[in-house]
Design a protein around this motif. Structure first.
Motif, PDB file in Angstrom:
ATOM      1  N   GLU A  68     -22.655  -8.467  -3.397  1.00  0.00           N
ATOM      2  CA  GLU A  68     -22.168  -9.839  -3.401  1.00  0.00           C
ATOM      3  C   GLU A  68     -22.238 -10.407  -1.989  1.00  0.00           C
ATOM      4  N   SER A  69     -22.341 -11.721  -1.905  1.00  0.00           N
ATOM      5  CA  SER A  69     -22.427 -12.405  -0.621  1.00  0.00           C
ATOM      6  C   SER A  69     -21.043 -12.489   0.027  1.00  0.00           C
ATOM      7  N   VAL A  70     -20.986 -12.220   1.350  1.00  0.00           N
ATOM      8  CA  VAL A  70     -19.745 -12.379   2.114  1.00  0.00           C
ATOM      9  C   VAL A  70     -20.049 -13.176   3.374  1.00  0.00           C
ATOM     10  N   GLY A  71     -19.023 -13.839   3.892  1.00  0.00           N
ATOM     11  CA  GLY A  71     -19.178 -14.641   5.103  1.00  0.00           C
ATOM     12  C   GLY A  71     -18.188 -14.225   6.169  1.00  0.00           C
ATOM     13  N   LEU A  72     -17.685 -15.217   6.897  1.00  0.00           N
ATOM     14  CA  LEU A  72     -16.710 -14.961   7.949  1.00  0.00           C
ATOM     15  C   LEU A  72     -15.311 -15.332   7.476  1.00  0.00           C
ATOM     16  N   ALA A  73     -14.330 -14.513   7.835  1.00  0.00           N
ATOM     17  CA  ALA A  73     -12.938 -14.821   7.558  1.00  0.00           C
ATOM     18  C   ALA A  73     -12.424 -15.813   8.606  1.00  0.00           C
ATOM     19  N   ARG A  74     -11.211 -16.301   8.407  1.00  0.00           N
ATOM     20  CA  ARG A  74     -10.649 -17.292   9.325  1.00  0.00           C
ATOM     21  C   ARG A  74     -10.481 -16.758  10.736  1.00  0.00           C
ATOM     22  N   ASP A  75     -10.286 -15.451  10.864  1.00  0.00           N
ATOM     23  CA  ASP A  75     -10.107 -14.863  12.194  1.00  0.00           C
ATOM     24  C   ASP A  75     -11.428 -14.555  12.878  1.00  0.00           C
ATOM     25  N   GLY A  76     -12.553 -14.943  12.262  1.00  0.00           N
ATOM     26  CA  GLY A  76     -13.859 -14.718  12.867  1.00  0.00           C
ATOM     27  C   GLY A  76     -14.467 -13.372  12.549  1.00  0.00           C
ATOM     28  N   ALA A  77     -13.781 -12.550  11.772  1.00  0.00           N
ATOM     29  CA  ALA A  77     -14.319 -11.252  11.376  1.00  0.00           C
ATOM     30  C   ALA A  77     -15.153 -11.401  10.111  1.00  0.00           C
ATOM     31  N   ILE A  78     -16.085 -10.472   9.906  1.00  0.00           N
ATOM     32  CA  ILE A  78     -16.891 -10.491   8.691  1.00  0.00           C
ATOM     33  C   ILE A  78     -16.030 -10.048   7.510  1.00  0.00           C
ATOM     34  N   GLU A  79     -16.125 -10.773   6.419  1.00  0.00           N
ATOM     35  CA  GLU A  79     -15.414 -10.390   5.214  1.00  0.00           C
ATOM     36  C   GLU A  79     -15.991  -9.088   4.664  1.00  0.00           C
ATOM     37  N   VAL A  80     -15.164  -8.371   3.912  1.00  0.00           N
ATOM     38  CA  VAL A  80     -15.623  -7.170   3.221  1.00  0.00           C
ATOM     39  C   VAL A  80     -15.342  -7.340   1.737  1.00  0.00           C
ATOM     40  N   PRO A  81     -16.040  -6.603   0.881  1.00  0.00           N
ATOM     41  CA  PRO A  81     -15.780  -6.707  -0.556  1.00  0.00           C
ATOM     42  C   PRO A  81     -14.332  -6.368  -0.880  1.00  0.00           C
ATOM     43  N   PRO A  82     -13.780  -6.885  -1.950  1.00  0.00           N
ATOM     44  CA  PRO A  82     -12.404  -6.555  -2.325  1.00  0.00           C
ATOM     45  C   PRO A  82     -12.231  -5.063  -2.554  1.00  0.00           C
ATOM     46  N   ALA A  83     -11.124  -4.532  -2.071  1.00  0.00           N
ATOM     47  CA  ALA A  83     -10.903  -3.087  -2.128  1.00  0.00           C
ATOM     48  C   ALA A  83     -10.714  -2.576  -3.547  1.00  0.00           C
ATOM     49  N   ASP A  84     -10.377  -3.456  -4.482  1.00  0.00           N
ATOM     50  CA  ASP A  84     -10.159  -2.992  -5.854  1.00  0.00           C
ATOM     51  C   ASP A  84     -11.463  -2.808  -6.627  1.00  0.00           C
ATOM     52  N   ASN A  85     -12.597  -3.179  -6.027  1.00  0.00           N
ATOM     53  CA  ASN A  85     -13.902  -2.948  -6.632  1.00  0.00           C
ATOM     54  C   ASN A  85     -14.642  -1.950  -5.750  1.00  0.00           C
ATOM     55  N   VAL A  86     -14.459  -0.662  -6.027  1.00  0.00           N
ATOM     56  CA  VAL A  86     -14.925   0.372  -5.106  1.00  0.00           C
ATOM     57  C   VAL A  86     -16.437   0.534  -5.087  1.00  0.00           C
ATOM     58  N   ASN A  87     -17.146  -0.009  -6.076  1.00  0.00           N
ATOM     59  CA  ASN A  87     -18.604   0.150  -6.130  1.00  0.00           C
ATOM     60  C   ASN A  87     -19.322  -1.146  -5.794  1.00  0.00           C
ATOM     61  N   LEU A  88     -18.726  -1.970  -4.953  1.00  0.00           N
ATOM     62  CA  LEU A  88     -19.320  -3.253  -4.583  1.00  0.00           C
ATOM     63  C   LEU A  88     -19.687  -3.250  -3.105  1.00  0.00           C
ATOM     64  N   VAL A  89     -20.887  -3.749  -2.805  1.00  0.00           N
ATOM     65  CA  VAL A  89     -21.381  -3.850  -1.432  1.00  0.00           C
ATOM     66  C   VAL A  89     -21.463  -5.316  -1.042  1.00  0.00           C
ATOM     67  N   HIS A 115     -16.971  -0.224   1.579  1.00  0.00           N
ATOM     68  CA  HIS A 115     -15.820   0.609   1.888  1.00  0.00           C
ATOM     69  C   HIS A 115     -16.174   2.090   1.804  1.00  0.00           C
ATOM     70  N   LYS A 116     -15.486   2.889   2.618  1.00  0.00           N
ATOM     71  CA  LYS A 116     -15.612   4.351   2.543  1.00  0.00           C
ATOM     72  C   LYS A 116     -14.695   4.909   1.448  1.00  0.00           C
ATOM     73  N   ASP A 117     -13.484   4.381   1.384  1.00  0.00           N
ATOM     74  CA  ASP A 117     -12.545   4.818   0.363  1.00  0.00           C
ATOM     75  C   ASP A 117     -11.421   3.797   0.236  1.00  0.00           C
ATOM     76  N   THR A 118     -10.510   4.059  -0.687  1.00  0.00           N
ATOM     77  CA  THR A 118      -9.306   3.255  -0.850  1.00  0.00           C
ATOM     78  C   THR A 118      -8.114   4.208  -0.769  1.00  0.00           C
ATOM     79  N   ARG A 119      -6.946   3.715  -1.075  1.00  0.00           N
ATOM     80  CA  ARG A 119      -5.758   4.571  -1.040  1.00  0.00           C
ATOM     81  C   ARG A 119      -5.793   5.646  -2.117  1.00  0.00           C
ATOM     82  N   THR A 120      -6.611   5.450  -3.135  1.00  0.00           N
ATOM     83  CA  THR A 120      -6.577   6.368  -4.277  1.00  0.00           C
ATOM     84  C   THR A 120      -7.893   7.088  -4.557  1.00  0.00           C
ATOM     85  N   ARG A 121      -9.036   6.601  -4.025  1.00  0.00           N
ATOM     86  CA  ARG A 121     -10.306   7.221  -4.398  1.00  0.00           C
ATOM     87  C   ARG A 121     -11.404   6.864  -3.403  1.00  0.00           C
TER      88      ARG A 121
END
Length: 253
Positions: free
Chosen positions: A119-140, A160-166
């Motif tokens: 999925e496409s991601v852009g910049l967050a308000r703090d100027g950092a690159i957004e990352v995929p939502p952590a609840d979708n572990v197989n999304l780039v 993501h490398k991992d989440t709190r559970t997997r």
């Protein structure tokens, strides 16, 4: 996560000024150097005899350029290391000509068992690159302010490398080898093939902004995830793992 790194890099420091000392100053320096040789050698022998007392065994953000052990006793490949302004490492194969832009929709790395949507991601308000939502572990995430995969320049994908559970999509990214193939499917019904030229693990405080985001003539793919040992105090990984790959072919999907 890798999204904590802003796109903008720090200013490049100026080189040190040229030494314009006269001949007398040079001679004095030479005499001082000669006189100090014995003291330096003695000091080195003392330090080498007890390296732990002088901090020589402390951890560093960057890893030594040597094979790191893996499970089973087989050494891993050497990690790429270079100053941040050095270009990305290229594979031992001729790059393919760049293509017209097209949005990426899926990434496949067969040896690591990765087959994931993008999925496409852009910049967050703090100027950092957004990352995929952590609840979708197989999304780039594809950083849309850079090139598309197959287009001239670096295409940047984050996971993501991992989440709190997997484990997550890029949990095994550190295991990738030079010469491995990464495939990216695009909306124009082509699949772009990239060959890995190097893997870097670097401290987040020394993130190689120019190497990852700097302009390039050929089509490159840079994959980013977290690395190192998880710091339970800060709640973050201290490093990033960065895979550098270059487009070497393409075909119709």
């Amino acid at each position: 996560m890798p999204g904590q790194h802003p796109y903008d890099g720090a200013p490049v420091p100026a080189p040190p000024p040229e030494d314009r000392g006269g001949a007398m100053l040079m001679a004095a320096l030479i005499l001082a150097a000669v006189a100090g040789v014995a003291a330096v050698v003695t000091g080195l022998l003392i330090v080498l005899d007890s390296p732990g007392d002088y901090g020589l065994q402390s951890k560093r953000d960057t890893l030594d350029l040597q094979a790191q052990p893996e499970q089973g006793g087989q050494p891993a490949q050497a990690l790429f290391q270079a100053p941040a302004d050095v270009p990305p490492p290229l594979p031992q194969i001729t790059p393919a000509p760049a293509m017209l832009p097209s949005t990426p929709i899926r990434i496949m790395i067969k040896r690591l068992g990765i087959d994931a949507p993008i999925e496409s991601v852009g910049l967050a308000r703090d100027g950092a690159i957004e990352v995929p939502p952590a609840d979708n572990v197989n999304l780039v995430g594809w950083y849309r302010n850079m090139s598309t995969p197959g287009e001239a320049g670096p295409a940047v994908l984050l996971g993501h490398k991992d989440t709190r559970t997997r484990d997550a999509v890029f949990a095994r990214l550190r295991e990738i080898k030079n010469g491995d193939v990464v495939e990216v499917k695009r909306q124009d019904k082509t699949t772009v093939v990239f060959t890995v030229g190097g893997v870097e693990q670097t401290g987040k405080k020394t993130f190689p902004t120019q190497r990852v985001y700097g302009p390039r003539d050929n089509a490159q793919l840079h994959l980013i995830t977290c690395g190192g040992d998880f710091d339970r105090i800060t709640g973050h990984y201290p490093d990033n793992v960065i895979v550098y790959a270059t487009m070497t072919s393409s075909h119709r999907s």
